[in-house]
Design an enzyme around this catalytic site. Structure first.
Site, PDB file in Angstrom:
ATOM      1  N   GLU A 124       1.173  -1.144  -0.013  1.00  0.00           N
ATOM      2  CA  GLU A 124       0.184  -0.133  -0.064  1.00  0.00           C
ATOM      3  C   GLU A 124       0.822   1.064   0.234  1.00  0.00           C
ATOM      4  OE1 GLU A 124      -3.078   0.842   3.241  1.00  0.00           O
ATOM      5  OE2 GLU A 124      -3.978   2.144   2.647  1.00  0.00           O
ATOM      6  N   GLY A 263       2.720   2.462  10.134  1.00  0.00           N
ATOM      7  CA  GLY A 263       2.711   2.144  12.208  1.00  0.00           C
ATOM      8  C   GLY A 263       2.513   0.612  11.806  1.00  0.00           C
ATOM      9  N   GLU A 266      -2.501  -3.702   6.623  1.00  0.00           N
ATOM     10  CA  GLU A 266      -3.909  -4.511   7.324  1.00  0.00           C
ATOM     11  C   GLU A 266      -3.388  -6.027   5.829  1.00  0.00           C
ATOM     12  OE1 GLU A 266      -3.799  -1.277   6.608  1.00  0.00           O
ATOM     13  OE2 GLU A 266      -5.399  -1.640   4.728  1.00  0.00           O
ATOM     14  N   HIS A 299      -6.263  -2.149  14.998  1.00  0.00           N
ATOM     15  CA  HIS A 299      -7.006  -1.665  14.168  1.00  0.00           C
ATOM     16  C   HIS A 299      -6.670  -1.648  12.558  1.00  0.00           C
ATOM     17  CE1 HIS A 299      -6.989   2.277  11.593  1.00  0.00           C
ATOM     18  NE2 HIS A 299      -6.184   1.239  10.193  1.00  0.00           N
ATOM     19  N   GLU A 300      -5.812  -3.146  12.923  1.00  0.00           N
ATOM     20  CA  GLU A 300      -5.297  -3.974  11.146  1.00  0.00           C
ATOM     21  C   GLU A 300      -5.898  -4.570  11.862  1.00  0.00           C
ATOM     22  OE1 GLU A 300      -3.227  -2.305  10.098  1.00  0.00           O
ATOM     23  OE2 GLU A 300      -2.387  -0.960  11.281  1.00  0.00           O
ATOM     24  N   HIS A 303      -9.668  -4.432   9.379  1.00  0.00           N
ATOM     25  CA  HIS A 303      -9.136  -3.265   8.766  1.00  0.00           C
ATOM     26  C   HIS A 303      -9.991  -5.041   7.741  1.00  0.00           C
ATOM     27  CE1 HIS A 303      -8.039   0.405   7.229  1.00  0.00           C
ATOM     28  NE2 HIS A 303      -6.803  -0.050   7.781  1.00  0.00           N
ATOM     29  N   GLU A 322      -9.760   3.833   6.478  1.00  0.00           N
ATOM     30  CA  GLU A 322      -9.117   4.689   7.468  1.00  0.00           C
ATOM     31  C   GLU A 322      -9.781   5.269   8.182  1.00  0.00           C
ATOM     32  OE1 GLU A 322      -6.982   3.184   8.148  1.00  0.00           O
ATOM     33  OE2 GLU A 322      -5.629   2.324   5.854  1.00  0.00           O
TER      34      GLU A 322
HETATM   35  N1  TRP Z   1      -3.314   1.138   5.638  1.00  0.00           N
HETATM   36  C1  TRP Z   1      -2.084   1.371   7.284  1.00  0.00           C
HETATM   37  C2  TRP Z   1      -3.088   1.520   8.020  1.00  0.00           C
HETATM   38  O1  TRP Z   1      -3.281   2.448   8.496  1.00  0.00           O
HETATM   39  C3  TRP Z   1      -1.440   2.505   5.966  1.00  0.00           C
HETATM   40  C4  TRP Z   1       0.156   2.235   6.079  1.00  0.00           C
HETATM   41  C5  TRP Z   1       1.117   1.113   6.629  1.00  0.00           C
HETATM   42  C6  TRP Z   1       0.582   2.276   4.688  1.00  0.00           C
HETATM   43  N2  TRP Z   1       2.044   1.557   5.346  1.00  0.00           N
HETATM   44  C7  TRP Z   1       1.704   2.319   4.588  1.00  0.00           C
HETATM   45  C8  TRP Z   1       0.635   3.444   3.688  1.00  0.00           C
HETATM   46  C9  TRP Z   1       3.097   2.953   3.928  1.00  0.00           C
HETATM   47  C10 TRP Z   1       1.503   3.855   3.145  1.00  0.00           C
HETATM   48  C11 TRP Z   1       2.602   3.653   3.023  1.00  0.00           C
HETATM   49  O2  TRP Z   1      -2.902   0.928   8.822  1.00  0.00           O
HETATM   50 ZN    ZN Z   2      -5.565   1.583   8.492  1.00  0.00          ZN
END
Ligand code: TRP
Ligand code: ZN
Length: 875
Positions: A124, A263, A266, A299-300, A303, A322
């Site tokens: 992502e 952080g 997912e 959170h994860e 998702h 999000e």
């Molecule tokens: N989807 C992830 C979250 O919010 C966010 C995320 C994790 C992300 N690593 C990333 C977004 C690297 C952009 C690039 O749970």
């Molecule tokens: Zn998220």
């Protein structure tokens, strides 16, 4: 090279080609990994017959390309830096490609890269295109079958999404085959290979599915997975009872990696976590870290439904997953811990950091309508303001209708890529409420300001409340329309001290109600109001707005003790402190003697005398607004006056209430074995707040308690607080040996060394810059590791007195780091610049210095990430 160009939401077109099934084979090698892809492709029925096939791809070396078993010649396709184009393809076909990629040289940490010797991925938002040629967009969803081939000694563990269906050995290599039966966009793809160990557990879902749970870590961290596992099980149960959603595979895995841009992520069935967001141990992680881990694990996991089963049509809809998922994890944490404290912490962070973003040059709506680089849009606005918007929806239509709307959304869009209209539409259907005006929350940037005035009419027993709203202009949006603002309120009787019954237009709302502000200005007349009230407005922060009400200090002191809403009681205290701080800031500027407002001292004394029963709330109420929050209240920030005023206030409170703080400290010291329970966390917070006040005056008793707490070494929460207070004191004779002991004891533990860095560079005395430079050469520091950069450089930029030094050396240091990171890790570089983009808020000499550094960055050959931020900042 031409400047990077923006993408527009209004240009969205459905994909010409769909991938129904994706087969991947990875032959792992540190510098030359081979990726074979077999993509089962069909033309989208809606697309033109003549549409060419255009796949995304970056930093790939194409080895071979074939279609339905026939090799393609070079004249059959065109490869550019970012695409692979084939002019003529059949209606349905299988595209076979092989590419070579270099994980070792991948310092951007997007795509397939290496972290502490292991292989891992981050796809992502648009990282999959660095793995293979593919339609890298979330509205293309396929089932995946993935074969991972590796070295049995170097990477004994081979993981990917879904269920493992096969494994074996061949020619001295070994392999594992993974199948994910749920169609997914490629941004949810994940692969991990390395020398890892696991903690296992099980969960039985409400329908009786047995799920194996695994947390994979480096061997030395096996004793740090218990809290994440317990949190995961609580989150799985919570999503069943609260949303009726259960897990849908037989295996759920979490992997901890040391080098990670955010952080956690997912990926379907294989969540990848920054080790800082999953590992905890009482000796190495603070209470705040334990709570952070719990929230991120949840959170994860959440998702899996809000993001994976139902995903986003395009990246403009990012807040669809999000914002909703942050709202879900906030509610989970509130249910698991002290609910008012969770809200207080979230809102104080929001009003500091998101309000600042919304007021700066990178302000954007919850659903942006254009962007240059999507990774720059993983922002507080998308995440936190997005969550506030979902929370407002829930409060507007009520939990039951909201839950029906969520059910409808998950059912109707299961396996689909949805839009924000789809989500809000389900809420409209489920509630019968018209939400068209509400949709402006998604399209208008900027923090709405609400001015409130109240008047009590003794003769008629009426209370007239007038609310006026306006949203300031933001870049690209000059005109704003009125929003639909839910204002939760109570009227607290000044005689009875109780919430009065609210009657509007002859209808009773009970003792607390929600009024709907829809126009630019509206007056609400409450009838049968028997006594003069003080209004308690925006209870629980019912809308993400900046509320102005001309409260007197007496009224605030009254609300502080009488408001039935815990959040607003806290907020009244913050407002009272702010008024006193304003006086002190003015005195500092005018060079006159500072005088402490005795009403604040008396309010604190009342609190310490046992007015508040929830210790966690009490600890928050005893905490003054941060310098960053105070700065947000000023048009031109006076860095030094803010610091001086706040320090004066802390010291005055400590002098006046020294005995009370000692008593509080002693009453809350405990030698129970550590547990991250809400009760223990509350007790430790209160004790540590008291210790901070005592150390503000650094008298013998405070120093003695602080040194003893450090030496006792009961848990990291207590040790880190004691170390911080010593290092931030003037007693460097005591701080130096403590820092040395701590640094030597934890030299082997990277996450603790991050804390060791942060403690040192957040010291408020104006001598930190040299320390930062020195620590950048420390063997435990690495500019390639995002956690290190955040712990040292990121933390330094939050040290207001030092970062904003008048000689500009703080800005220069940041710009130097950004220039280096622009080449190594553009995503982190672009995030790190944020404090420099806020130059408009400072005095002219600082403005000039900050702009000068931005201009210096701009001269570099820039990544699109840094380019977009610098352009906006200098526009
Ligand atoms: N989807 C992830 C979250 O919010 C966010 C995320 C994790 C992300 N690593 C990333 C977004 C690297 C952009 C690039 O749970
Ligand atoms: Zn998220």
């Amino acid at each position: 090279m031409s400047d990077p160009q923006p993408v527009y939401l209004s240009d969205y077109q459905p994909p010409d080609y769909l991938v129904t099934h994706t087969e991947l084979t990875f032959d792992l090698d540190p510098t030359a990994t081979r990726v074979k892809a077999r993509l089962h492709i069909e033309r989208n029925p809606a697309a033109a017959l003549s549409a060419p096939l255009v796949l995304d791809g970056e930093n790939l070396t194409l080895v071979s390309l074939g279609l339905d078993g026939t090799a393609l010649e070079e004249r059959d396709y065109v490869v550019s830096d970012t695409t692979l184009r084939i002019e003529h393809v059949p209606e349905r076909f299988c595209l076979e490609s092989e590419v070579e990629i270099d994980p070792n040289s991948n310092t951007a940490l997007e795509g397939l890269y290496r972290s502490s010797g292991m292989y891992c991925t981050q796809c992502e938002a648009e990282g999959f295109r660095r793995i293979t040629y593919y339609p890298d967009r979330p509205d293309v969803m396929a089932t995946f079958k993935v074969t991972v081939i590796g070295d049995p000694a170097r990477e004994p563990v081979l993981l990917a999404n879904g269920n493992r269906v096969e494994q074996g050995e061949r020619d001295g290599r070994h392999f594992a085959v993974w199948e994910d039966p749920h169609p997914k966009p490629c941004y949810l793809f994940a692969l991990v290979a390395g020398d890892l160990c696991k903690t296992s557990d099980r969960f039985t879902t409400q329908s009786g599915r047995e799920v194996a749970l695994e947390i994979w870590v480096e061997e030395e961290n096996l004793d740090k997975t218990g809290h994440a596992m317990a949190s995961l099980k609580r989150a799985m149960a919570w999503d069943e009872t609260t949303y009726g959603r259960e897990y849908d595979l037989d295996l759920f895995m979490i992997v901890a990696v040391n080098d990670f841009n955010m952080g956690a992520m997912e990926n379907k069935g294989l969540n990848i976590f920054n080790s800082a967001a999953v590992l905890t141990h009482p000796d190495t992680a603070t209470d705040a870290a334990f709570q952070n881990v719990e929230g991120i694990v949840a959170h994860e996991y959440f998702h899996n439904w809000s993001g994976n089963r139902v995903t986003c049509r395009d990246w403009f809809q990012l807040s669809l997953k999000e914002g909703f998922t942050v709202f879900r994890d906030q509610c989970f944490s509130a249910d698991t811990n002290s609910a008012p404290v969770k809200r207080i912490q979230d809102v104080s962070f929001f009003r500091t950091a998101q309000f600042a973003e919304d007021a700066g040059p990178t302000a954007h709506p919850v659903r942006p309508d254009h962007y240059i680089e999507i990774t720059n849009f993983y922002t507080l606005t998308i995440y936190e303001k997005g969550a506030e918007v979902v929370r407002m929806l829930c409060n507007l239509i009520g939990w039951e209708a909201f839950r029906r709307g969520a059910d409808r959304y998950f059912e109707r869009f299961d396996g689909c890529a949805a839009t924000i209209e789809d989500f809000v539409g389900c809420m409209e259907d489920a509630s019968g409420e018209r939400l068209d005006q509400f949709m402006r929350w998604y399209s208008q940037a900027g923090t709405p300001e609400v001015d409130a005035f109240g008047e009590y009419d003794y003769v008629h027993g009426e209370y007239r409340l007038t609310l006026r709203q306006r949203t300031p202009a933001t870049p690209g949006q000059n005109e704003k329309l009125p929003l639909h603002v839910p204002v939760r309120l109570g009227l607290v009787g000044t005689k009875s001290g109780q919430d009065l019954t609210l009657t509007l237009d002859g209808e009773s709302l009970g003792k607390e109600g929600v009024i709907h502000l829809r126009q630019a200005e509206q007056t609400f007349v409450f009838e049968n109001v028997a006594e003069a009230p003080v209004p308690s407005l925006l209870r629980g922060f019912s809308a993400p707005v900046l509320l102005h009400y001309p409260y007197s200090r007496e009224e605030l002191a009254f609300l502080l003790t009488h408001d039935s809403d815990g959040f607003n009681r806290w907020d009244a205290g913050q407002r009272l402190s702010m008024l006193a701080l304003d006086d002190l800031i003015a005195a500092h500027r005018n060079g006159v003697e500072k005088v402490m407002d005795t009403r604040v001292v008396e309010a604190f004394r009342t609190l310490l005398d046992g007015e508040v029963s929830d210790k966690a709330v009490l600890a928050e109420m005893l905490t003054l607004p941060t310098e960053a929050y105070i700065a947000e209240q000023q048009r031109i920030v006076d860095v030094d006056a803010i610091h001086a005023a706040r320090e004066f206030m802390r010291q005055s409170l400590a002098v006046a209430l020294r005995d009370e703080f000692i008593a509080t400290y002693e009453a809350n010291a405990s030698d129970e074995p550590y547990a991250p329970t809400p009760e223990q966390i509350a007790t430790r917070s209160l004790k540590n707040v008291a210790l901070a006040y005592l150390m503000a005056i650094e008298d013998a008793k405070g120093l003695e308690l602080c040194q003893a707490q450090f030496a006792a070494g009961r848990n990291m929460t207590d040790v880190r607080q004691a170390l911080t207070l010593l290092v931030h004191s003037d007693r460097q004779d005591l701080a130096a040996p403590a820092l040395k002991t701590f640094g030597e004891k934890w030299a082997h533990d990277s996450l603790v060394m991050d804390q060791w860095f942060t403690v040192q560079v957040t010291r408020p005395q104006p001598d930190v810059l040299e320390r930062v430079e020195y620590l950048m050469d420390h063997p435990a520091f690495s500019i390639k590791n995002p956690n290190k950069v955040r712990a040292l450089i990121g933390a330094f930029t939050q040290n207001r007195v030092n970062f904003h030094r008048l000689d500009g050396q703080g800005y220069r240091l940041l710009a130097d780091v950004v220039i280096e990171l622009n080449r190594l890790n553009p995503e982190i570089a672009a995030r790190l610049i944020t404090p420099l983009t806020r130059w408009q808020r400072f005095d002219e000499s600082r403005q000039a210095l900050m702009r000068q550094e931005l201009a210096r960055i701009k001269k570099e050959p820039l990544s699109s990430n840094v380019y977009e931020v610098v352009e906006k900042a200098l526009a």
